[in-house]
Design an enzyme around this catalytic site. Structure first.
Site, PDB file in Angstrom:
ATOM      1  N   ASP A  65       0.274  -7.490   0.002  1.00  0.00           N
ATOM      2  CA  ASP A  65       0.708  -6.172   0.487  1.00  0.00           C
ATOM      3  C   ASP A  65       2.236  -6.084   0.492  1.00  0.00           C
ATOM      4  O   ASP A  65       2.864  -6.095   1.548  1.00  0.00           O
ATOM      5  CB  ASP A  65       0.144  -5.903   1.887  1.00  0.00           C
ATOM      6  CG  ASP A  65       0.204  -4.421   2.255  1.00  0.00           C
ATOM      7  OD1 ASP A  65       0.670  -3.622   1.425  1.00  0.00           O
ATOM      8  OD2 ASP A  65      -0.211  -4.070   3.380  1.00  0.00           O
ATOM      9  N   HIS A 124       0.826  -1.211   0.000  1.00  0.00           N
ATOM     10  CA  HIS A 124       0.000   0.000   0.000  1.00  0.00           C
ATOM     11  C   HIS A 124       0.863   1.264   0.000  1.00  0.00           C
ATOM     12  O   HIS A 124       0.392   2.328  -0.386  1.00  0.00           O
ATOM     13  CB  HIS A 124      -0.988   0.003   1.179  1.00  0.00           C
ATOM     14  CG  HIS A 124      -0.372  -0.044   2.530  1.00  0.00           C
ATOM     15  ND1 HIS A 124      -0.122  -1.221   3.204  1.00  0.00           N
ATOM     16  CD2 HIS A 124       0.027   0.941   3.360  1.00  0.00           C
ATOM     17  CE1 HIS A 124       0.402  -0.961   4.386  1.00  0.00           C
ATOM     18  NE2 HIS A 124       0.507   0.345   4.509  1.00  0.00           N
ATOM     19  N   GLY A 173       3.032   4.998  10.121  1.00  0.00           N
ATOM     20  CA  GLY A 173       4.412   5.207   9.706  1.00  0.00           C
ATOM     21  C   GLY A 173       5.256   3.953   9.797  1.00  0.00           C
ATOM     22  O   GLY A 173       6.341   3.883   9.230  1.00  0.00           O
ATOM     23  N   SER A 201       1.909  -4.645   7.570  1.00  0.00           N
ATOM     24  CA  SER A 201       0.788  -4.294   6.702  1.00  0.00           C
ATOM     25  C   SER A 201      -0.145  -3.308   7.402  1.00  0.00           C
ATOM     26  O   SER A 201      -0.262  -2.158   7.007  1.00  0.00           O
ATOM     27  CB  SER A 201       0.017  -5.555   6.293  1.00  0.00           C
ATOM     28  OG  SER A 201      -1.121  -5.227   5.524  1.00  0.00           O
ATOM     29  N   SER A 261       4.319   1.113   8.571  1.00  0.00           N
ATOM     30  CA  SER A 261       4.015   0.274   7.414  1.00  0.00           C
ATOM     31  C   SER A 261       5.265  -0.076   6.616  1.00  0.00           C
ATOM     32  O   SER A 261       6.092   0.789   6.323  1.00  0.00           O
ATOM     33  CB  SER A 261       3.037   0.990   6.479  1.00  0.00           C
ATOM     34  OG  SER A 261       1.726   0.845   6.926  1.00  0.00           O
TER      35      SER A 261
END
Length: 459
Positions: free
Chosen positions: A243, A214, A330, A348, A332
């Site tokens: 992802d 993402h 942040g 994720s 991710s």
């Protein structure tokens, strides 16, 4: 022209000096425990060894195999079987596992997950098989109320008694993209920040890194400093469904590293990719909250995120690792790893935060490597399943990507056990771009694991 050294630290650590990752001590004892109710002695195993054994027994037992998990307290693999065939049971025992007879088969549990997908794909829900309870664990976040909750509840009830459990989560499921300081991009909607997961070599030999899908979908060009010039470009990005993103460095001579920055000048080398095992202790490094640990609680999880691009839509991601490790916006794309240096996952999303806790889900690294054709560091193996990889690591690898899984040569006592022995954010300024402002929180998790772990908090 001298080669450009990658300024991004694997794991994207944020704040300076709050935590230290002490390297494992020498071999600890490996006393073998007699498994209760068995005729043989269950082996004392590291988590990676348990994952390898589970994969072997899954093939050997066929339809009788109904999942497995790692008992971190006893350092043993527990295998569920649905067949009363004594030969099957003895086969698993002789291999060194603890055998437990259960009611629900793997096919039964997959069928239940299929029903949930067909009837209850609702934003804010997730489900994953929990081999410890031999059920599907269904979770609804705080946004699932009214008719949506009734629909979910009735679907779970329709599965029958003993097939699934339903629980509420205090937070809301979301992907953890937001402002911060690990890798940065600019979009029409403003700036975004994610965390670098693991440095890799792309199939064409280019230096690259993995992060969340993402993140790659949100922006194409990424920098190692806020408002800085792009240093890497998204080559592949998969979200939803999966992802993960493969992002190639623009300078083909960039020297990447395959270690994790653990703070206080200490690094841990990432040596392989491994599949997660339920019950094992894992560590997550992210640019917002630094280093935290917890346990794997489910595999092959499905998460239904509320879509950020389609009003009222749902972004469903499958095949994720479910954990009780905390994470925040942040984080991710940040690395999930084991203490022995096995790359396990990419952050994720999830619910909660590092103050109140919650669930966090991770894209398996092995699947991302297989899909992209990339190899760890400067030339490891693409993911072929737990423990099968010997991915070579660049000697300058960055710290923080270690995981609680185990090296087969390491001793049982070197693993950290379950619990919230969480360590707050730390950073080596030379590892993750000295031009980044540290925003990590020095948070120490509630409770400590008195389990021989070499991960300690220095406050």
């Amino acid at each position: 022209m001298p080669k450009r050294k990658a300024a991004i630290a694997v794991g994207g650590v944020a704040a300076l000096g709050a935590a230290a990752l002490l390297l494992p001590n020498a071999n600890a004892s490996q006393d073998k425990d007699q498994a209760s109710g068995t005729t043989g002695t269950a082996k004392t195993l590291k988590a990676t060894q348990a994952s390898n054994l589970a994969a072997q027994l899954q093939k050997a037992l066929g339809g009788a195999f109904a999942g497995s998990y790692f008992d971190s307290g006893k350092q043993q693999l527990v295998v569920n079987v649905v067949s009363g065939d004594n030969n099957v049971i003895q086969q698993a025992k002789k291999a060194g596992a603890v055998v437990r007879q259960v009611k629900n088969s793997t096919s039964d549990l997959k069928a239940a997950a299929g029903t949930l997908k067909a009837k209850a794909t609702i934003p804010g829900t997730s489900w994953a098989v929990d081999p410890r309870t031999d059920k599907v664990l269904v979770t609804a976040d705080s946004t699932v109320t009214g008719a949506k909750w009734n629909r979910l509840q009735s679907t779970v009830q329709s599965l029958g008694s003993g097939m699934a459990t339903l629980k509420k989560s205090a937070g809301s499921f979301k992907t953890f993209v937001a402002g911060g300081d690990a890798i940065f991009a600019q979009t029409q909607q403003g700036g975004v920040r994610c965390s670098l997961g693991f440095n890799v070599t792309a199939s064409d030999g280019s230096p690259a890194f993995l992060t969340a899908g993402h993140c790659g979908v949100a922006a194409k060009d990424w920098s190692d400093s806020q408002n800085g010039q792009p240093i890497a470009t998204v080559d592949q990005a998969k979200f939803p469904g999966n992802d993960f993103s493969l992002v190639k460095y623009n300078d083909k001579t960039t020297q990447t590293s395959s270690t994790v920055n653990a703070g206080n000048g200490q690094t841990v080398q990432i040596t392989q990719a491994a599949d997660a095992t339920v019950g094992e202790t894992v560590f997550r490094m992210g640019s917002t909250t630094g280093l935290h640990n917890g346990q794997v609680t489910g595999l092959d999880a499905t998460v239904n995120f509320a879509s950020e691009t389609v009003p009222g839509g749902t972004d469903t991601v499958n095949g994720l690792i479910q954990t009780n490790v905390c994470a925040e916006a942040g984080d991710s794309g940040g690395s999930l790893f084991t203490q022995d240096g096995s790359a396990v996952g990419l952050t994720s999303g999830g619910s909660g935060d590092c103050t109140n806790g919650g669930e966090t889900f991770f894209q398996p690294v092995t699947a991302a490597l297989q899909a992209t054709g990339a190899t760890l560091g400067n030339g490891g193996n693409a993911g072929n399943g737990a423990g099968d990889q010997s991915g070579s690591a660049a000697p300058s690898a960055s710290a923080g990507d270690q995981s609680g899984a185990a090296d087969p040569s390491a001793s049982a006592g070197d693993q950290s056990g379950a619990g919230g022995d969480q360590i707050g954010g730390s950073a080596d300024p030379s590892a993750s771009a000295s031009d980044q402002s540290g925003s990590g929180s020095d948070q120490s998790g509630a409770g400590s694991a008195n389990d021989g772990s070499s991960l300690t908090s220095t406050r």
